[in-house]
Motif scaffolding. Structure first.
Motif, PDB file in Angstrom:
ATOM      1  N   UNK A  13       0.882  -1.087   0.047  1.00  0.00           N
ATOM      2  CA  UNK A  13       0.111  -0.135  -0.109  1.00  0.00           C
ATOM      3  C   UNK A  13       0.844   1.069   0.011  1.00  0.00           C
ATOM      4  N   UNK A  14       0.550   2.277  -0.981  1.00  0.00           N
ATOM      5  CA  UNK A  14       1.172   3.466  -0.874  1.00  0.00           C
ATOM      6  C   UNK A  14       0.196   4.696  -0.639  1.00  0.00           C
ATOM      7  N   UNK A  15       0.465   5.349   0.665  1.00  0.00           N
ATOM      8  CA  UNK A  15      -0.388   6.430   1.088  1.00  0.00           C
ATOM      9  C   UNK A  15       0.224   7.837   1.036  1.00  0.00           C
ATOM     10  N   UNK A  16      -0.648   8.727   0.435  1.00  0.00           N
ATOM     11  CA  UNK A  16      -0.206  10.159   0.236  1.00  0.00           C
ATOM     12  C   UNK A  16      -1.156  10.997   0.802  1.00  0.00           C
ATOM     13  N   UNK A  17      -1.047  12.083   1.084  1.00  0.00           N
ATOM     14  CA  UNK A  17      -1.804  13.131   1.537  1.00  0.00           C
ATOM     15  C   UNK A  17      -2.403  13.823   0.169  1.00  0.00           C
ATOM     16  N   UNK A  18      -3.800  14.391   0.364  1.00  0.00           N
ATOM     17  CA  UNK A  18      -4.272  14.945  -0.786  1.00  0.00           C
ATOM     18  C   UNK A  18      -5.285  15.887  -0.411  1.00  0.00           C
ATOM     19  N   UNK A  63       5.469  -5.400  -5.046  1.00  0.00           N
ATOM     20  CA  UNK A  63       5.940  -3.967  -4.348  1.00  0.00           C
ATOM     21  C   UNK A  63       5.957  -2.854  -5.797  1.00  0.00           C
ATOM     22  N   UNK A  64       5.308  -1.741  -5.433  1.00  0.00           N
ATOM     23  CA  UNK A  64       5.344  -0.631  -6.591  1.00  0.00           C
ATOM     24  C   UNK A  64       6.687  -0.135  -7.120  1.00  0.00           C
ATOM     25  N   UNK A  65       6.760  -0.118  -8.357  1.00  0.00           N
ATOM     26  CA  UNK A  65       8.199   0.467  -8.690  1.00  0.00           C
ATOM     27  C   UNK A  65       8.218   1.840  -8.465  1.00  0.00           C
ATOM     28  N   UNK A  66       9.410   2.416  -8.477  1.00  0.00           N
ATOM     29  CA  UNK A  66       9.690   3.912  -8.376  1.00  0.00           C
ATOM     30  C   UNK A  66       8.666   4.601  -9.608  1.00  0.00           C
ATOM     31  N   UNK A  67       8.666   4.173 -10.695  1.00  0.00           N
ATOM     32  CA  UNK A  67       7.762   4.784 -11.715  1.00  0.00           C
ATOM     33  C   UNK A  67       6.472   4.652 -11.629  1.00  0.00           C
ATOM     34  N   UNK A  68       5.776   3.471 -10.923  1.00  0.00           N
ATOM     35  CA  UNK A  68       4.451   3.530 -10.400  1.00  0.00           C
ATOM     36  C   UNK A  68       4.224   4.701  -9.307  1.00  0.00           C
ATOM     37  N   UNK A  69       5.307   4.942  -8.317  1.00  0.00           N
ATOM     38  CA  UNK A  69       4.930   5.685  -7.256  1.00  0.00           C
ATOM     39  C   UNK A  69       4.815   7.297  -7.977  1.00  0.00           C
TER      40      UNK A  69
END
Length: 331
Positions: A13-18, A63-69
């Motif tokens: 899981x990748x979490x970012x504020x928005x 695991x998400x790649x740097x490009x996906x992030x």
């Protein structure tokens, strides 16, 4: 979905504020990731109601790649300087986790609930597809687009007696077809045996009889259109395929071979930028575009088979193609 023969990947899981505006603009749409073999599931939520803080959670298979992030961060410009939280998830049902709290979806006469406690909508065909391990809950624009297309086809008087749903996911589109054409025979397939199991459970939950007769649904695990269970029931007068553009193009010869002269194919899962290539692949098999309906970036295509093309005479785009597209399932 992944190929059923492959081991399950670790979920991340990748979490970012928005901002709220960014969250509303995303609204679960994964158009930016549609070219990926396993697109993430995107969810937005209000992290702190008092302070008006929102967050974006992206669930990845593997695991998400740097490009996906990096691509994910383009969806939330306000988080440009924020380091995303990237975490491996425990061995749990991450699709169910990500889908908890989804709002019901209404498309045409259909009202799809993801939680049993949600009330039914009077005057509609109410279907319950609880959050589970397979995709196709009705939330994605492509699934909702297919539901609306099927409803419109019934309203203008189209009738079908033999239906196939390829890459069924949760069985939802097959259920909708049987609600619209209650005496039809229907079969639904998916490459993932888990999806087939879930479709059977969902069928029972929605009062859909399983079996081979009129008004009943047969289920099969299959990687493409050449499976004996699918070929043995052909030709179909209605075939539905809500998968991705690449598999749709690869499967065009085998899917068109299953459809009778004058029969209908409903296609979805492609982006508007991919529509011309998909349409061209099916035109090469004797299909003509009868209708196109777009929901945001996601078109739904309705095609008819020209009578001059026999259903057993497909022309392969790739001579080496086997009529299979490993690794696909319903969106």
């Amino acid at each position: 979905m992944t190929d059923a023969a492959a081991p399950a990947a670790q979920s991340w899981k990748v979490t970012l504020p928005c901002t709220r505006a960014e969250a509303e603009a995303i609204d679960g749409d994964i158009a930016a990731f549609a070219v990926m073999d396993s697109p993430p599931v995107l969810m937005t939520s209000e992290a702190d109601e008092e302070q008006g803080l929102w967050r974006l959670d992206a669930y990845f298979e593997g695991r998400p790649s740097p490009a996906a992030i990096k691509l994910l961060k383009t969806l939330v410009p306000s988080a440009a300087g924020v380091k995303p939280l990237v975490e491996a998830l425990p061995d749990e049902d991450w699709v169910t986790m990500s889908q908890q709290g989804l709002e019901p979806v209404t498309a045409g006469r259909f009202h799809v609930r993801n939680i049993a406690a949600d009330p039914e909508l009077p005057g509609h065909v109410n279907l319950l597809i609880e959050a589970g391990r397979a995709f196709g809950t009705g939330q994605h624009e492509t699934t909702a687009g297919c539901l609306a297309m099927l409803d419109r086809m019934r309203r203008v008087g189209m009738h079908f007696r033999n239906v196939a749903d390829i890459g069924t996911g949760t069985g939802l589109l097959a259920f909708a077809a049987l609600n619209l054409w209650s005496r039809a025979r229907a079969i639904a397939s998916d490459i993932d045996p888990v999806a087939v199991e879930i479709s059977a459970d969902n069928a029972r939950a929605n009062g859909i009889g399983l079996g081979d007769g009129p008004g009943r649904l047969a289920l099969v695990t299959a990687a493409g259109g050449n499976h004996p269970a699918l070929a043995g029931r052909a030709p179909y007068d209605l075939l539905i395929a809500n998968i991705l553009a690449g598999p749709l193009i690869e499967l065009a010869p085998s899917l068109c071979a299953l459809v009778e002269d004058g029969g209908t194919i409903v296609l979805a899962g492609l982006l508007d930028t991919q529509a011309d290539a998909v349409i061209a692949a099916y035109r090469a098999q004797g299909m003509r575009l009868a209708e196109r309906a777009d929901r945001g970036d996601w078109p739904t295509l309705r095609l008819r088979k020209r009578p001059s093309i026999g259903w057993k005479r497909p022309r392969r785009i790739n001579p080496a193609a086997r009529g299979e597209a490993p690794g696909f399932g319903s969106i």
